[in-house]
Design an enzyme around this catalytic site. Structure first.
Site, PDB file in Angstrom:
ATOM      1  N   HIS A 219     105.539  78.434  46.081  1.00 15.79           N
ATOM      2  CA  HIS A 219     106.175  79.063  47.237  1.00 15.79           C
ATOM      3  C   HIS A 219     107.617  79.471  46.967  1.00 15.79           C
ATOM      4  CE1 HIS A 219     108.630  75.509  48.401  1.00 15.79           C
ATOM      5  NE2 HIS A 219     107.589  74.785  48.018  1.00 15.79           N
TER       6      HIS A 219
ATOM      7  N   CYS B  59     105.678  70.350  45.428  1.00 15.58           N
ATOM      8  CA  CYS B  59     105.263  71.748  45.334  1.00 15.58           C
ATOM      9  C   CYS B  59     106.082  72.478  44.275  1.00 15.58           C
ATOM     10  CB  CYS B  59     105.416  72.444  46.691  1.00 15.58           C
ATOM     11  SG  CYS B  59     104.163  71.973  47.897  1.00 15.58           S
TER      12      CYS B  59
END
Length: 397
Positions: free
Chosen positions: A301, A320
């Site tokens: 992301h 992440c």
């Protein structure tokens, strides 16, 4: 009957039988593994292929090929085995048995080892250069360094298996905190720095697929972060949630007024809610995320902090993978332009009322590998070693 004619007929029939047998043996799919091995031993390719396997990091002893057989040994050369420290495999693909059998048949026919391996091993340039470095390190009697390269060679072989039939793939080296976009031949078409998990919130090793891109995403906050990091701040000041654009949802997905909740009574055993951060500049996922299949809520992301990609310390996330150039990756995995190159800059200027989540499905799932490569090569062919950032390899070298 003329004896000379009978003798001639006998030799004609015998010769025809030999020709037929020879033709049968030259059919790669009618030859058994045992027949291949017999022919390899006769033409000296048996010992040569074992030595070749050792020269590309398959080990210095004969256990592998003695216990598993020649075709399995060739499968290892072409497609490797599961890399270490991978917590989730979305799907394990079978090796290409046609290529394996053809390689065995070519060796049985006496073909040159390296020529026979060309259609079996990964065609990736990085893999070919790593092979040369491995041989150099073995010749220089540097076994620890050679073992690190051997581990990376196996990872590329496994990627060769797992990316079969795909036009492109994505590799994230967690140890090096970088991302590569590779085509089916392993050509590097994309490179960027990334930010991955801290030591106490590690990015897990994953072997999976990217499925879609979401622009202006919500962040569904993991329970571990909600309780471990946010709950103490909420107890101090319930308006922490509002300041950070975080909504509280009940189990039916309905928004709950946080001032009506007794936060002192909330615990791991009593948390009938979930937190969702609204879209926008303050969203921890930034303006874009790439969904990859896994059970750990790990994404690739954008980020609301874009100043850390040039640093040497890029192990800062909750697990992440934060992307230096999210729009570039989105267009690469889609195989077409789904967002403008300056999407992030435009998003910063977009009114909040227009920042609505939108899902862009990929036409084809893209193999995505989050691996722990201890060594890799740059575009110039230089060998680079990477720190074992999570101390996963202790006792393995």
């Amino acid at each position: 009957m003329n004896p000379r004619i009978s003798l001639l007929s006998f030799f004609t029939a015998f010769s025809l039988m030999l020709v037929l047998n020879s033709c049968q043996k030259k059919d790669p799919f009618s030859v058994t593994e045992a027949e291949m091995v017999t022919d390899m031993k006769e033409n000296q390719n048996y010992q040569k292929i074992i030595a070749y396997g050792q020269s590309i990091g398959l080990g210095r002893d004969s256990t592998l090929y003695r216990e598993r057989g020649m075709l399995n040994f060739l499968e290892e050369i072409g497609y490797g085995h599961k890399p270490a420290h991978i917590r989730h495999f979305e799907k394990v693909l079978p090796a290409d048995t046609t290529r394996i059998h053809m390689a065995g048949w070519e060796l049985a026919q006496g073909r040159d080892i390296e020529k026979a391996m060309e259609n079996l091993e990964p065609p990736y340039e990085a893999y070919k250069v790593l092979k040369k470095h491995y041989k150099r390190l073995v010749d220089a009697n540097q076994p620890d360094s050679a073992a690190m390269v051997a581990e990376s060679l196996n990872a590329y072989r496994w990627m060769h298996r797992q990316s079969r039939g795909s036009e492109r793939m994505v590799l994230v080296n967690i140890n090096g905190a970088y991302l590569k976009g590779l085509d089916s031949l392993g050509n590097e078409e994309l490179y960027m720095n990334v930010i991955v998990g801290k030591a106490n919130t590690k990015t897990p090793g994953l072997d999976t697929y990217a499925t879609n891109v979401i622009t202006f995403p919500y962040w569904n906050i993991p329970t571990s972060i909600a309780l471990g990091e946010m709950l103490p701040r909420i107890r101090e000041n319930v308006y922490y949630l509002e300041r950070n654009g975080i909504e509280v949802l009940d189990r039916k997905g309905q928004i709950v007024d946080p001032t009506t909740i007794d936060w002192e009574d909330i615990s791991e055993d009593n948390f009938p809610y979930r937190f969702r951060q609204d879209t926008g500049e303050g969203n921890s996922l930034g303006f874009m995320k790439v969904n990859i299949q896994n059970p750990y809520a790990i994404y690739l992301h954008d980020t609301d902090v874009r100043t850390l990609f040039g640093t040497d310390q890029r192990w800062r996330s909750h697990g992440c993978v934060r992307l230096e150039n999210p729009a570039e990756l989105a267009n690469y995995i889609a195989g077409e332009k789904i967002v403008e190159d300056n999407f992030i800059e435009d998003a910063l200027a977009t009114p909040e009322t227009d920042r609505k989540p939108k899902t862009h499905p990929l036409k084809n799932k893209v193999p995505t590998f989050l691996y722990f490569l201890p060594a890799d090569v740059d575009k110039a062919g230089n060998l680079i070693y990477y720190k074992d950032v999570y101390d996963l390899r202790k006792g393995t070298v």
